[in-house]
Every structure is written in C-alpha cells, then in structure tokens.
Write an enzyme that holds these catalytic residues in place. Sequence first.
Site, PDB file in Angstrom:
ATOM      1  N   ASP A  34       3.264  33.506  71.049  1.00  0.00           N
ATOM      2  CA  ASP A  34       2.025  33.839  70.340  1.00  0.00           C
ATOM      3  C   ASP A  34       1.645  35.291  70.616  1.00  0.00           C
ATOM      4  O   ASP A  34       1.959  35.834  71.673  1.00  0.00           O
ATOM      5  CB  ASP A  34       0.907  32.884  70.807  1.00  0.00           C
ATOM      6  CG  ASP A  34      -0.288  32.899  69.871  1.00  0.00           C
ATOM      7  OD1 ASP A  34      -0.198  33.496  68.783  1.00  0.00           O
ATOM      8  OD2 ASP A  34      -1.329  32.317  70.244  1.00  0.00           O
ATOM      9  N   HIS A  51       6.060  40.573  64.214  1.00  0.00           N
ATOM     10  CA  HIS A  51       7.044  39.477  64.150  1.00  0.00           C
ATOM     11  C   HIS A  51       8.460  40.013  64.401  1.00  0.00           C
ATOM     12  O   HIS A  51       9.265  39.371  65.062  1.00  0.00           O
ATOM     13  CB  HIS A  51       6.966  38.769  62.799  1.00  0.00           C
ATOM     14  CG  HIS A  51       5.667  38.066  62.561  1.00  0.00           C
ATOM     15  ND1 HIS A  51       5.088  37.249  63.511  1.00  0.00           N
ATOM     16  CD2 HIS A  51       4.812  38.049  61.494  1.00  0.00           C
ATOM     17  CE1 HIS A  51       3.950  36.756  63.046  1.00  0.00           C
ATOM     18  NE2 HIS A  51       3.755  37.235  61.823  1.00  0.00           N
ATOM     19  N   LEU A 145      23.855  27.833  77.344  1.00  0.00           N
ATOM     20  CA  LEU A 145      22.433  27.657  77.013  1.00  0.00           C
ATOM     21  C   LEU A 145      22.258  26.994  75.645  1.00  0.00           C
ATOM     22  O   LEU A 145      22.892  27.405  74.673  1.00  0.00           O
ATOM     23  CB  LEU A 145      21.754  29.039  76.982  1.00  0.00           C
ATOM     24  CG  LEU A 145      20.298  29.052  76.517  1.00  0.00           C
ATOM     25  CD1 LEU A 145      19.373  28.562  77.629  1.00  0.00           C
ATOM     26  CD2 LEU A 145      19.873  30.458  76.077  1.00  0.00           C
TER      27      LEU A 145
END
Length: 255
Positions: A34, A51, A145
């Site tokens: 956020d 973004h 991962l």
Amino acid sequence: MIKRVRSWWTRKDKVQPPERSMDNVPEHVAIIMDGNGRWAKSHGLPRFIGHQNGMKAVKRTSIAADKLGIKYLTLYAFSTENWKRPKDEVDFLMRLPQEFLALELEELIEKNVQVRMMGDREGLPAHTVNAMEEAVRRTQGNTGLVLNFALNYGSRKEITECMRELGKKIKSGALDPEDITPEMIDGQMFSKDLPDPDLIIRTSGEMRISNFMLWQMAYSEMWFTDIYWPDFNEQSLYEAVAEYQRRTRRYGGLT
Ligand code: FPP
C-alpha cells in the site's frame, strides 16, 4: 540471535543485512502493498509512477525473500474492490503483471522461482491472465521461492465461493454438514496449496486487513510499517522478519 550470515552477502553489497538469525524464518510472508499513490504524491508525480515503482519493489522484495529463505511470498496486487478506481488506473494496474513478467520472467526461471496466481480469473483482461498463466506454466517445475500474486482477490468472495461449493455438495447428498472440517474449507480456498501466512505485512501506515486472507490469517503475526510500498526494500523485510522472530506464537495455548 545467531550470527550465521549466508555466503551471498559480501561486504560489497550495498545493503547490509542486520544481524539476524537464519532460524525461525517465516515460511510464508504475505504483503498488503500500500502507499503507491501517496509515494507518487510526495514526489510530485502522477499515481501511475507510484505503481511503476511499486513494481520495482516487487522485484527487490522477491529477491530479498528468496535470500532469507522464505518459501512463499504472497503479494496483494489487485483486490476485488480495486475495480472501483478510475478506469485508466485499473487499466494501468492490469498491464503491470505483463510488464513485470516481460522484464523478469527469464530471471525468475533462472532463479528457480515458482510463480502462482490466486484470485478470480473471471473479470481480468485476457492479456493479464495470459501473462500470468504463461509465467505459472513456465515456472511450475521450479522448486525455489513461490511468488504468489493475489490478483482480483477478495477474501469474502473466496469464502462465499467455498460456501457455494459445499452447499452444492450438501444439496446433492454428497456431503453431510456434520462432516465439514476446517481442512475441507482450506481445500476450497484459492490458497489451497499454500500454508497459512506466518507473517502479514502492510505498508503505508494503514492498519487494516482490506479483505485479505481472512480465513488464512487466524494465527498470522502482523507487522505494520509507515514506509510506502515503492520504498520497501531488503532492510524493511529484515526488520519485519526480525520482529517476527521476537514474537512468541502460542496459537491460543500456553508457552
Ligand atoms: C495500493 O496503493 C496498491 C495497489 C492497489 C496496487 C499494488 C500494485 C503494485 C505494487 C504493483 C504490482 C506489480 C505486479 C508485478 C503485479 P494505493 O494505490 O492504494 O496507494 P495510496 O493508498 O497511497 O493511494
């Protein structure tokens, strides 16, 4: 704390990890990314640049998570509520996975990362789904991962779908309500192949969950930071993990 520092850290590294224990690293870290918009505003830039820089933080954080030995990293990239944003912002956000994967997929493959997606494919543009599906397919044999993007994800929707499925089975006589177990509910979730998150991080100073992994977070540890997501880096992740390592998880029991 044990000072067992891994070989990939050299004095030449720009960011030195804090003294940290490599034991008790959370297996699954989930992040509510956020603050992209506020980051952009604070730099006098349009939101979409926030973004775009958030996308760079995705790469940084994935590398850092892998180095730390975190097995699963879930990133909340677009919620079922984010459709309420202006169309040009939604369109931009929908192009980011494609852009990210165009830049990074080869390296993700090389680094043995397994890409996954959790969320509702319906409603997403074809170009977004195609990019994600290609990444999932090309990395499915990888064993490193697990980089799990929550895209068009909403926990209430996920739980509703689960209820619907179980309801259908009950209606058809295939399931007795008495036989419903938490494991059966787990098995209906988008996250069915993942362990519950050990640690949930939210950036930007907001302290709420925003419809994220509500079922799965029953015993997750929470870590909140004022840092805006585009500024999140290796050091931030180490701080979160170090704090996690100081916590005692009791799962409702006693130590
Ligand atoms: C919240 O910040 C962030 C989002 C809704 C989008 C998150 C997406 C990224 C970080 C990039 C994802 C990258 C890939 C590769 C999928 P906000 O816009 O709500 O910030 P604000 O609250 O400061 O306005």
